[in-house]
Design a protein around this motif. Structure first.
Motif, PDB file in Angstrom:
ATOM      1  N   GLU A 205       0.588  -1.090  -0.520  1.00  0.00           N
ATOM      2  CA  GLU A 205      -0.026  -0.433  -0.077  1.00  0.00           C
ATOM      3  C   GLU A 205       0.540   1.142   0.070  1.00  0.00           C
ATOM      4  OE1 GLU A 205      -3.067   0.544  -0.410  1.00  0.00           O
ATOM      5  OE2 GLU A 205      -3.402  -1.642  -0.387  1.00  0.00           O
ATOM      6  N   LEU A 206       2.068   1.015   0.769  1.00  0.00           N
ATOM      7  CA  LEU A 206       2.920   2.038   0.731  1.00  0.00           C
ATOM      8  C   LEU A 206       4.119   2.439  -0.594  1.00  0.00           C
ATOM      9  CD1 LEU A 206       2.967   4.737   3.349  1.00  0.00           C
ATOM     10  CD2 LEU A 206       5.353   3.447   4.111  1.00  0.00           C
ATOM     11  N   PHE A 207       4.628   1.211  -0.549  1.00  0.00           N
ATOM     12  CA  PHE A 207       5.147   1.589  -1.939  1.00  0.00           C
ATOM     13  C   PHE A 207       4.676   1.282  -2.931  1.00  0.00           C
ATOM     14  CE2 PHE A 207       8.050   1.314   1.970  1.00  0.00           C
ATOM     15  CZ  PHE A 207       8.390   2.617   2.230  1.00  0.00           C
ATOM     16  N   GLY A 208       3.724   0.483  -3.178  1.00  0.00           N
ATOM     17  CA  GLY A 208       3.110  -0.099  -4.908  1.00  0.00           C
ATOM     18  C   GLY A 208       3.967  -1.448  -4.625  1.00  0.00           C
ATOM     19  N   HIS A 209       3.607  -2.069  -6.682  1.00  0.00           N
ATOM     20  CA  HIS A 209       4.269  -3.177  -5.980  1.00  0.00           C
ATOM     21  C   HIS A 209       4.300  -3.445  -8.072  1.00  0.00           C
ATOM     22  CE1 HIS A 209      -0.627  -4.516  -5.758  1.00  0.00           C
ATOM     23  NE2 HIS A 209       0.035  -5.001  -7.365  1.00  0.00           N
ATOM     24  N   ASP A 210       5.253  -4.085  -7.793  1.00  0.00           N
ATOM     25  CA  ASP A 210       5.002  -4.725  -9.618  1.00  0.00           C
ATOM     26  C   ASP A 210       4.304  -6.188  -9.927  1.00  0.00           C
ATOM     27  OD1 ASP A 210       6.158  -3.038  -9.989  1.00  0.00           O
ATOM     28  OD2 ASP A 210       8.612  -4.236 -10.852  1.00  0.00           O
ATOM     29  N   LYS A 211       4.037  -6.577 -10.882  1.00  0.00           N
ATOM     30  CA  LYS A 211       3.068  -6.835 -11.948  1.00  0.00           C
ATOM     31  C   LYS A 211       3.720  -8.398 -11.478  1.00  0.00           C
ATOM     32  CE  LYS A 211       0.815  -9.111 -15.798  1.00  0.00           C
ATOM     33  NZ  LYS A 211       0.896  -9.259 -16.798  1.00  0.00           N
ATOM     34  N   GLY A 212       3.416  -9.536 -10.266  1.00  0.00           N
ATOM     35  CA  GLY A 212       3.514 -10.532  -9.896  1.00  0.00           C
ATOM     36  C   GLY A 212       4.369 -10.948  -8.907  1.00  0.00           C
ATOM     37  N   ALA A 217      -1.102 -10.337  -7.574  1.00  0.00           N
ATOM     38  CA  ALA A 217      -0.652  -8.874  -7.873  1.00  0.00           C
ATOM     39  C   ALA A 217      -1.031  -8.973  -9.643  1.00  0.00           C
ATOM     40  CB  ALA A 217       0.659  -8.677  -7.392  1.00  0.00           C
ATOM     41  N   HIS A 218      -2.048  -8.950 -10.268  1.00  0.00           N
ATOM     42  CA  HIS A 218      -2.374  -9.781 -11.634  1.00  0.00           C
ATOM     43  C   HIS A 218      -1.714  -8.188 -12.894  1.00  0.00           C
ATOM     44  CE1 HIS A 218      -3.891 -12.250 -10.880  1.00  0.00           C
ATOM     45  NE2 HIS A 218      -5.364 -11.839  -9.803  1.00  0.00           N
TER      46      HIS A 218
END
Length: 444
Positions: A205-212, A217-218
């Protein structure tokens, strides 16, 4: 061009310089007489008449003696004592009513070093009011004004601010006032409710994420830090940040860099941090539950928010404002006895509790006035044991099976909106939403 009175003999070049400044400025002599007022001042504070030749205290406060003789903090008197520039916060009369104004006064000395003129710059605090208002911070009491003066002083800076106070004292409103007083006001203010984020989702939530990056995490997703780029990040209930996340937050504060979950790319965020807590962070540090180095990063400029019981003089103003919000079509009037009863109440829930009480009183009132008897009923309804209701755990605590059943029963029995449900349970709306999220995630 600024107007001025010839007998005050203000230097023409100084008058011309002030008139070109975008902020409101006045120039006055050692006798408090205004010698010049620039275009920005005239537009904001004197659109219908001239202030030249009048004293600054008569124009700003409608009094006939200098501020320090009327219980106010006078920047000129302070400057005479210190020989330096001075900053104060004053409640000024304006064409729109009374408003809080941050004042910076600079003495101008002659060749002998004796002050001859004083230049006063004014910056209105748009999110604070000294009268009943539909929004913003409201109050006139000394503890409120002392707190607000700190907000005015640190607001324009880039310093990290830690707001400390009991639940319900208005920490998010103060964070917004800090943001609005800064050069970042046109950029986003992003609020992170640390207490409502599960530890497993906090970093994403704070830093975001990459796909997968993890199951579900689609697609790549930016976090709240990126959303706050250029603006202000407000970390509410910072004492609830998991230890594993504290070191990553510290890295962000120290280097301005972070990585999305599942990424090796180093990203940069340029933002100002404001945080808040109702917890004793020093006690958490002693218990090993909060990093001391992070505390010092967060608390560059700590501000303590006074509880409502320490600013009882503000209750009439707050009550009038809150009644206009909870009953906007026909706000009821408070009978003198009802107001007196409100002022005597200790309000452990602070302004949030005051709002709940007033909303109950408005609903219990059949006429256009809230009587002392109605107020007594509204106050009693919020007391423990006043009416059967499910006991709710502390904010952020996991719900046990019995508590899940109690919340489901309350939902089934309640036919109003979420705000009235929260009031009936004796919790804040934000806390109710946390509990509902936990309820949705619980196995049935």
């Amino acid at each position: 061009m600024s107007t001025r009175r010839p007998d005050l003999q203000a230097p023409a070049e100084l008058v011309s310089y002030l008139d070109g400044l975008p902020e409101p400025h006045i120039l006055f002599d050692t006798h408090y007489r205004i010698a010049a007022a620039n275009a920005a001042y005239r537009a904001q504070f004197a659109p219908r008449g001239s202030v030249i030749g009048r004293t600054c205290y008569e124009v700003s406060h409608r009094i006939d003696v200098p501020c320090d003789q009327a219980g106010e903090s006078c920047p000129l008197a302070r400057s005479r004592a210190s020989g330096q520039r001075e900053r104060v916060l004053h409640l000024h009369h304006t064409p729109q009513g009374e408003a809080y104004v941050a004042i910076e006064l600079v003495p101008l000395c002659d060749a002998a070093g004796v002050p001859r003129w004083y230049v006063e710059r004014m910056e209105p605090l748009r999110t604070a009011r000294g009268a009943a208002s539909a929004d913003g911070l409201i109050g006139r009491s000394r503890p409120f004004r002392e707190m607000l003066e700190l907000v005015a002083r640190v607001g324009p800076s880039e310093a990290s601010v830690l707001l400390v106070g009991e639940s319900g004292t208005g920490k998010e409103l103060v964070a917004r006032a800090l943001h609005e007083a800064s050069a970042r006001a046109a950029r986003p203010l992003v609020v992170v409710d640390c207490a409502s984020l599960p530890e497993t989702l906090f970093e994403s939530e704070l830093f975001g994420h990459d796909k997968g990056a993890f199951t579900g995490a689609h697609a790549a997703r930016a976090g709240l830090v990126e959303a706050a780029h250029g603006g202000t990040l407000f970390l509410d209930e910072v004492g609830d940040i998991p230890l594993t996340m504290q070191v990553k937050l510290l890295r962000l504060l120290e280097s301005g860099t972070f990585r999305r979950v599942g990424s090796t790319e180093l990203r940069r965020a340029e933002l100002r941090l404001v945080s808040a807590t109702h917890r004793d962070l020093h006690a958490l540090i002693a218990q090993g539950r909060f990093r001391e180095d992070l505390y010092h990063r967060l608390a560059t400029f700590p501000i303590a928010l006074p509880p409502l019981r320490e600013r009882r003089d503000d209750i009439p103003l707050l009550a009038a404002s809150l009644l206009a919000r909870v009953a906007p079509r026909r706000p009821p009037l408070l009978a003198p006895g009802a107001l007196a009863r409100l002022v005597r109440h200790p309000f452990p829930g602070n302004v949030r509790e005051l709002r709940n009480v007033l909303e109950r009183a408005a609903l219990l009132s059949d006429g256009g006035s809230i009587t002392a008897a109605t107020m007594e009923r509204a106050l009693a309804a919020g007391l423990p044991g006043a009416a059967p209701r499910p006991a709710m755990p502390a904010a952020g605590a996991p719900l046990r099976a019995a508590e899940l059943d109690a919340l489901r029963a309350a939902l089934a029995a309640h036919h109003g909106d979420r705000r009235s449900l929260a009031a009936s349970l004796g919790i804040s709306l934000r806390t109710l939403y946390r509990k509902l999220a936990q309820l949705d995630a619980a196995p049935r």
